[in-house]
Design an enzyme around this catalytic site. Structure first.
Site, PDB file in Angstrom:
ATOM      1  N   VAL A  59       0.832  -1.201   0.000  1.00  0.00           N
ATOM      2  CA  VAL A  59       0.000   0.000   0.000  1.00  0.00           C
ATOM      3  C   VAL A  59       0.870   1.254   0.000  1.00  0.00           C
ATOM      4  O   VAL A  59       0.587   2.218  -0.719  1.00  0.00           O
ATOM      5  CB  VAL A  59      -0.983  -0.005   1.190  1.00  0.00           C
ATOM      6  CG1 VAL A  59      -1.767   1.293   1.256  1.00  0.00           C
ATOM      7  CG2 VAL A  59      -1.947  -1.185   1.071  1.00  0.00           C
ATOM      8  N   CYS A  60       1.937   1.257   0.766  1.00  0.00           N
ATOM      9  CA  CYS A  60       2.842   2.403   0.795  1.00  0.00           C
ATOM     10  C   CYS A  60       3.490   2.605  -0.573  1.00  0.00           C
ATOM     11  O   CYS A  60       3.609   3.734  -1.057  1.00  0.00           O
ATOM     12  CB  CYS A  60       3.935   2.210   1.847  1.00  0.00           C
ATOM     13  SG  CYS A  60       3.309   2.036   3.530  1.00  0.00           S
TER      14      CYS A  60
END
Length: 166
Positions: A59-60
């Site tokens: 996600v990052c």
């Protein structure tokens, strides 16, 4: 103190994000060349602070890619990617991904940034790193938008964050 979750389990942060309209707290973070950077280094530009636990998570990485794409066509904006990762890991990630429109910054020397912005995780398996958040600052370093992502494993609201940049 705010509360977020990680896969449904509650985790507490060190405080609250700065309020919209408030002057953003200054910071000292470390760039890829091990130089200290502050808000003054980006004076006169809009700033999007993409605050992430670690670039080594899917996600990052995705949020960094998305904001990198936006920055490619917006010279008046700087995208700061802030994490607890070491500058070497940030540089390697951005190089491997071809991300040259973002500025990765590390909290390796001090967690004051995370405390001042209210995103330092106080408990849970990621204690000591940051919650996922986006803070947009105008050219005068006033908060124009803020989002503490309620579930760390979820992506931020890209549309709202980019709209706040104007």
């Amino acid at each position: 103190m705010a509360k977020v979750t990680l896969k449904g389990d509650p985790i507490h942060t060190s405080g609250e994000l700065p309020e919209v309209g408030q002057a953003a707290p200054d910071f000292t973070l470390v760039d890829q060349d091990l130089a200290e950077r502050s808000l003054a280094d980006f004076a006169g530009k809009k700033k999007l602070l993409n605050i992430v636990p670690s670039l080594d998570t899917p996600v990052c990485a995705e949020s960094t890619r998305r904001f990198n794409d936006y920055a490619a066509s917006h010279d008046d904006t700087v995208m700061l990617i802030i994490s607890a990762d070491l500058p070497f890991a940030q540089k390697r990630f951005c190089g491997n991904e071809g991300l040259d429109n973002v500025v990765p910054l590390s909290m390796m020397r001090d967690k004051a940034f995370a405390r001042d912005y209210g995103v330092l995780l106080e408990d849970g398996p990621f204690a000591g790193v940051t919650a996922r958040a986006v803070v947009v600052l105008d050219e005068n370093d006033r908060v124009a938008y803020r989002q503490l992502v309620p579930e760390i494993a979820d992506e931020p609201d890209y549309d709202e964050a980019l709209q706040a940049l104007g």
